[in-house]
Every structure is written in structure tokens, then in C-alpha cells.
Design a protein around this motif. Sequence first.
Motif, PDB file in Angstrom:
ATOM      1  N   TRP A  76       0.827  -1.011   0.066  1.00 61.43           N
ATOM      2  CA  TRP A  76      -0.039   0.189  -0.145  1.00 61.43           C
ATOM      3  C   TRP A  76       0.835   1.141  -0.067  1.00 61.43           C
ATOM      4  O   TRP A  76       2.085   1.440   0.317  1.00 61.43           O
ATOM      5  CB  TRP A  76      -0.808  -0.076   1.239  1.00 61.43           C
ATOM      6  CG  TRP A  76      -0.179   0.478   2.469  1.00 61.43           C
ATOM      7  CD1 TRP A  76       0.071   1.537   2.797  1.00 61.43           C
ATOM      8  CD2 TRP A  76       0.292  -0.534   3.411  1.00 61.43           C
ATOM      9  NE1 TRP A  76       0.516   1.600   4.057  1.00 61.43           N
ATOM     10  CE2 TRP A  76       0.772   0.323   4.512  1.00 61.43           C
ATOM     11  CE3 TRP A  76       0.367  -1.732   3.763  1.00 61.43           C
ATOM     12  CZ2 TRP A  76       1.404  -0.054   5.661  1.00 61.43           C
ATOM     13  CZ3 TRP A  76       1.039  -2.392   4.809  1.00 61.43           C
ATOM     14  CH2 TRP A  76       1.328  -1.513   5.794  1.00 61.43           C
ATOM     15  N   GLN A  77       0.219   2.227  -0.356  1.00 61.89           N
ATOM     16  CA  GLN A  77       0.739   3.834  -0.376  1.00 61.89           C
ATOM     17  C   GLN A  77      -0.363   4.639   0.109  1.00 61.89           C
ATOM     18  O   GLN A  77      -1.241   4.425  -0.380  1.00 61.89           O
ATOM     19  CB  GLN A  77       1.454   4.341  -1.498  1.00 61.89           C
ATOM     20  CG  GLN A  77       2.812   3.996  -1.816  1.00 61.89           C
ATOM     21  CD  GLN A  77       3.333   4.733  -3.001  1.00 61.89           C
ATOM     22  OE1 GLN A  77       2.954   4.635  -4.020  1.00 61.89           O
ATOM     23  NE2 GLN A  77       4.350   5.218  -2.866  1.00 61.89           N
ATOM     24  N   VAL A  78       0.051   5.456   0.959  1.00 60.83           N
ATOM     25  CA  VAL A  78      -1.111   6.597   1.532  1.00 60.83           C
ATOM     26  C   VAL A  78      -0.972   7.817   0.459  1.00 60.83           C
ATOM     27  O   VAL A  78      -0.066   8.325   0.299  1.00 60.83           O
ATOM     28  CB  VAL A  78      -0.753   7.050   2.977  1.00 60.83           C
ATOM     29  CG1 VAL A  78      -1.669   8.181   3.229  1.00 60.83           C
ATOM     30  CG2 VAL A  78      -1.067   5.818   3.992  1.00 60.83           C
ATOM     31  N   MET A  79      -2.021   8.261  -0.077  1.00 57.68           N
ATOM     32  CA  MET A  79      -2.092   9.115  -0.984  1.00 57.68           C
ATOM     33  C   MET A  79      -2.519  10.556  -0.107  1.00 57.68           C
ATOM     34  O   MET A  79      -3.016  10.391   0.896  1.00 57.68           O
ATOM     35  CB  MET A  79      -3.061   8.997  -2.197  1.00 57.68           C
ATOM     36  CG  MET A  79      -2.790   7.663  -2.716  1.00 57.68           C
ATOM     37  SD  MET A  79      -1.077   7.686  -3.608  1.00 57.68           S
ATOM     38  CE  MET A  79      -1.508   8.690  -5.008  1.00 57.68           C
ATOM     39  N   ARG A  80      -2.017  11.608  -0.637  1.00 56.41           N
ATOM     40  CA  ARG A  80      -2.280  13.064  -0.163  1.00 56.41           C
ATOM     41  C   ARG A  80      -1.564  12.823   1.406  1.00 56.41           C
ATOM     42  O   ARG A  80      -2.581  13.266   2.233  1.00 56.41           O
ATOM     43  CB  ARG A  80      -3.848  13.293  -0.146  1.00 56.41           C
ATOM     44  CG  ARG A  80      -4.445  13.430  -1.481  1.00 56.41           C
ATOM     45  CD  ARG A  80      -3.914  14.152  -2.465  1.00 56.41           C
ATOM     46  NE  ARG A  80      -4.602  14.249  -3.787  1.00 56.41           N
ATOM     47  CZ  ARG A  80      -4.149  13.512  -4.863  1.00 56.41           C
ATOM     48  NH1 ARG A  80      -3.090  12.840  -4.991  1.00 56.41           N
ATOM     49  NH2 ARG A  80      -4.888  13.726  -6.169  1.00 56.41           N
TER      50      ARG A  80
END
Length: 367
Positions: A76-80
Motif C-alpha cells: 500500500w501507499q497513502v495518498m495526499r
Amino acid sequence: MTQSKWLSAPRSVLLAMTVALTGLLSGADTAGAAELAKNLFGAEALPSAVAPQSYGFYSKGCFAGGVGLPLDGPTWQVMRPSRNRNWGHPAMIALLEKLSRDAVQDGWRGLLVGDISQPRGGPMRTGHASHQLGLDADIWFSPMPDQPYSMSGREKIGAVSMLKPKSLVVDDRRWTESRARLLKRAASYPEVERIFVHPGIKKKLCDTVSGDRSWLNKIRPFWGHDEHFHVRIGCQPGSPNCKPQHDTGRGDGCGKELAWWFTEEPWRPAKNPDAPKARDIMTMAALPKQCQAVLTQPSPPSFEAALFKGGRAPVAVATAPAPEAVVPEPASPPAPVLAGTTGLPAFSAFAETPQIGVPVPRPRPGP
């Protein structure tokens, strides 16, 4: 502004004044009750280090004992990240990590995670009406790329709509079976009560899903949600003051209730488009009384201490005393903890998918 820079921001002077006045005054006329809740909760950089608990309803409440989804993970990656909205109830964060790992079987290298909640929930200065209890999370319909996005890229890259331009119909050039499998996977978890998608996406599923269709009951049509889907879990054990939603009933939701979304009524212009939104007038007096206390609870000693460690690992507890203390800024965005690393918790977020339960917090330190 990166997430780490948020952590160097001092507590709001206004919040300190509110806390002081709360001890002297009572009732709805206190300074705390009159202040807009979105400003107070939006100023919080870290969660409170107490046992996890949600107060109120999804669109009018707050939560204590939250943990953060690390900005980077193997799936996963966290956006914003500058929004500082990667916080949630430990059960919500555990579910997101589990979904990201399990989704690899459905053809997803990783998930792009959008807004979850603010560190202590509450109404946001911009955006969502819900996401206030730490029990909601947005996941993009775009997969995580082979080459992870940079921090600046995560602020600029736009999510891709699954619809044909200016229509309510799914664009088959963008929609894939892997997206349907991802939604089915998310709906399969018993913690998940609802998944909001655009009505056009719900119709696409109704028209194409064969065999077991029971999971479609959790897929609920709602405005927006053409670029992402919104996962909502139910009130968790240990939260007696969390107000649950009504039951979704039976059936796949592909009948009259879906047909309504393809009439003119849902899309008519608002009668008063200039009317203020709830968050723009919601004061602390409108929230559960426990939310005032949530704002004054101690924070974990650092950003890293507030991150979710996976599985049933204990929730971080506070060692720094005063709520108004400034949290030191980390030198760089925290890196994910990899298997085999020294200090790895007993239950790793990156080990084989565990049976998700409610993490057990450590006892709060004594005076």
C-alpha cells in the motif's frame, strides 16, 4: 507540506483557552462549545494515547486511541499525506493492511489509500461529511504502480474515474474484473458493513456478477465514488457510545433502490446551493460530550509511536505529559518496518495475514 511537518505545529492557542475555560464554565455557552469543531479537530497532529473508542455517529462524532497507517507499506501507499488523514480506529487500520495483503491474490500489487480520518476524528475543514469515527476509509480504484510514487507525486497524481465522461455508465476500457474482485474481497470481511461506490459501478456489478451475489448487499450506491470506493466498518467492541447504522436488509440491492439513482431526482440541482455545510456551523456543543475530553487527552511521544504495528500489537501509550507539548519533528518520513528488523513487534503487519481482531491496548500509565 509533508506529514512530518504537521507534527512540528504547536497546539492551537485557542484550544488551550478552550480547555481552561471548560474547567470554569459549563453548558452550551462555554468557549469550547462555541468554537467550530472542525478547527479544533483539524489542528490535532497526533491521536490520543488511550484505549480505542468511537463516540457518536459517522458524520457527527470523534474517536480516541487511534493509530496511523504507515505512509508506505509493501502492499500500500497513502495518498495526499499532507492532509494528515491516515489515522483510524485500530480495527480499521488492521483491516486496511489485511485487505492490501489479501488483494495480491486478486491481481493487485498494492492499494492506494486515500482519506481515513484525522488523528482524533471529528469534522474536517474540507471534504467529507463522515470519516469522523475512525471507521471509514477511501481506497482508489487505481492500483499502486510498480515504481512507488514520491511524496510530491502523491499530492499531485489524480485518481481515475471509472465512468464514461458526463455519464452514469462505467467505461469498459477502464473497468476490470480485478476491481470487481477487490470489492468482493473487501465485502467478504465481517467487520465491513458498507462499501460506497458510484451508482454506475453498482449497476455494473449487478449486471455482471454471477454465482454468489450475497456480497452485493454491502455495495451501496452513493454520489461521487467513481474514482475510489469507501469502506465502512461497524461500531467496535469497547465503544458503547458509538451510534450504529441501520441494517442494510436482505437482497443484492439491484432492484428499485438502485433504479432510483438512474432517475432525474438524485441529480437535480440543490435548491439552495449556497447553504453552509454541516461542518461549517458544527460547534463542539453539537458533538458528543466525550469529544471535548478527546481533545485534551495526551498524545504518544512521537509520530512513530502512534503508527499501527500490525496484528494485535498493543496501541501506543503516552509518555509525554502535557497535551500542549510540541511533538518533535522526525528527520524524514517514517519507513516501513520490514520482517527481520530489530524491534519488530510480536505480530508483524507484514507477516502472513493474521485473523483480525480488536487490538488490545496497554494500560494507561498511572499519574
